[in-house]
Design a protein around this motif. Sequence first.
Motif, short mmCIF file in Angstrom:
data_model
loop_
_atom_site.label_atom_id
_atom_site.label_comp_id
_atom_site.label_asym_id
_atom_site.label_seq_id
_atom_site.Cartn_x
_atom_site.Cartn_y
_atom_site.Cartn_z
N GLU A 1 0.90 -1.32 0.07
CA GLU A 1 -0.02 -0.09 0.06
C GLU A 1 0.85 1.16 0.03
N ILE A 2 1.94 1.31 0.71
CA ILE A 2 2.84 2.54 0.84
C ILE A 2 3.32 2.59 -0.52
N ILE A 3 3.95 1.59 -0.90
CA ILE A 3 4.49 1.62 -2.44
C ILE A 3 3.57 2.18 -3.44
N VAL A 4 2.41 1.77 -3.52
CA VAL A 4 1.24 2.05 -4.38
C VAL A 4 1.16 3.73 -4.21
N VAL A 5 0.78 4.07 -2.94
CA VAL A 5 0.71 5.47 -2.78
C VAL A 5 1.80 6.33 -3.22
N ALA A 6 3.12 5.92 -2.79
CA ALA A 6 4.22 6.61 -3.22
C ALA A 6 4.18 6.80 -4.88
N ILE A 7 4.03 5.65 -5.44
CA ILE A 7 3.91 5.66 -7.02
C ILE A 7 2.78 6.50 -7.58
N CYS A 8 1.77 6.48 -6.89
CA CYS A 8 0.40 7.44 -7.26
C CYS A 8 0.96 8.91 -6.92
N ALA A 9 1.54 9.25 -6.06
CA ALA A 9 2.02 10.59 -5.79
C ALA A 9 3.27 11.00 -6.65
N ILE A 10 4.05 10.18 -6.96
CA ILE A 10 5.08 10.45 -8.05
C ILE A 10 4.50 10.84 -9.36
N THR A 11 3.56 9.86 -9.78
CA THR A 11 2.95 9.94 -11.01
C THR A 11 2.21 11.34 -11.07
N TYR A 12 1.56 11.49 -10.10
CA TYR A 12 0.57 12.83 -9.84
C TYR A 12 1.60 13.93 -10.11
N GLY A 13 2.92 14.21 -9.55
CA GLY A 13 3.83 15.05 -9.55
C GLY A 13 4.30 15.33 -10.93
N PHE A 14 4.61 14.17 -11.60
CA PHE A 14 4.82 14.29 -13.06
C PHE A 14 4.04 14.85 -13.90
N MET A 15 2.69 14.29 -13.77
CA MET A 15 1.54 14.99 -14.51
C MET A 15 1.27 16.46 -14.14
N LEU A 16 1.62 16.88 -13.18
CA LEU A 16 1.29 18.37 -12.67
C LEU A 16 2.52 19.14 -13.19
N PHE A 17 3.71 18.36 -13.10
CA PHE A 17 4.75 19.16 -13.92
C PHE A 17 4.71 19.44 -15.24
N PHE A 18 4.28 18.50 -16.33
CA PHE A 18 4.15 18.64 -17.57
C PHE A 18 2.83 19.51 -17.84
N LYS A 19 1.85 19.43 -16.99
CA LYS A 19 0.66 20.53 -17.16
C LYS A 19 1.06 21.76 -16.95
N VAL A 20 2.02 22.27 -15.91
CA VAL A 20 2.29 23.44 -15.67
C VAL A 20 3.46 23.74 -17.02
N ARG A 21 4.03 22.74 -17.15
CA ARG A 21 5.18 23.23 -18.20
C ARG A 21 4.33 23.48 -19.41
N GLY A 22 3.51 23.16 -19.95
CA GLY A 22 2.79 23.07 -21.03
C GLY A 22 1.99 24.54 -21.22
N ASN A 23 1.45 24.65 -20.14
CA ASN A 23 0.86 26.04 -19.71
C ASN A 23 1.88 27.27 -19.92
N VAL A 24 2.90 27.19 -19.24
CA VAL A 24 4.09 28.10 -19.22
C VAL A 24 4.45 28.39 -20.78
N LEU A 25 4.81 27.07 -21.33
CA LEU A 25 5.34 27.20 -22.75
C LEU A 25 4.00 27.96 -23.68
N GLY A 26 2.90 27.66 -23.69
CA GLY A 26 1.78 28.24 -24.45
C GLY A 26 1.83 29.69 -23.98
N ALA A 27 1.76 30.28 -22.73
CA ALA A 27 1.94 31.56 -22.31
C ALA A 27 3.23 32.28 -22.75
N VAL A 28 4.18 32.04 -22.85
CA VAL A 28 5.47 32.59 -23.23
C VAL A 28 5.38 32.64 -24.77
#
Length: 165
Positions: free
Chosen positions: A8-35
């Motif tokens: 369970e701890i491993i699954v939660v950690a993997i989900c958190a890491i995946t969410y972090g990557f998704m958030l990073f790429f979403k923000v990165r795309g928004n920044v690239l678009g705005a710039v």
Amino acid sequence: MDFLSVLEIIVVAICAITYGFMLFFKVRGNVLGAVSELIALAEASGLTGAEKMSQVVNGLYVKIPAPLKKIFTPERLQSIAQTIFDWMRKYADEYKANSEAGVVKTPEEVKTDVAVAAADLAIELLKLTVPELKKKAEEYGIELDGLTRKDEILRAIMEAVLKKA
């Protein structure tokens, strides 16, 4: 600690890491678009190079939430904008070089390429069974809405693919 707790701890950690990557790429795309948008507006303004950069950096800085302004200083935003501008300039130069070399396709050539690709896709799809076609439709994100016959599924896939082309 038993095996399920560790799992369970491993699954939660993997989900958190995946969410972090998704958030990073979403923000990165928004920044690239705005710039990119701000650079295009600055280029159309007729200002000098330094004034254009200042306009882009100021426009970005206004969009940054207050807590992040310590991280995204005007100097860092200028560096980001310059990197994106350099990338855009490189792309434009390559496009210009290709068009001067005659690499740019005419609308008729593009239509021919799309028709050939559609024909190739149709040939490949005709080889598939109904369950395989349904799976392929899922891969393309196509809703079949109860379609069960092979020709109906083929038509739905072809329509969706051609709309995207």
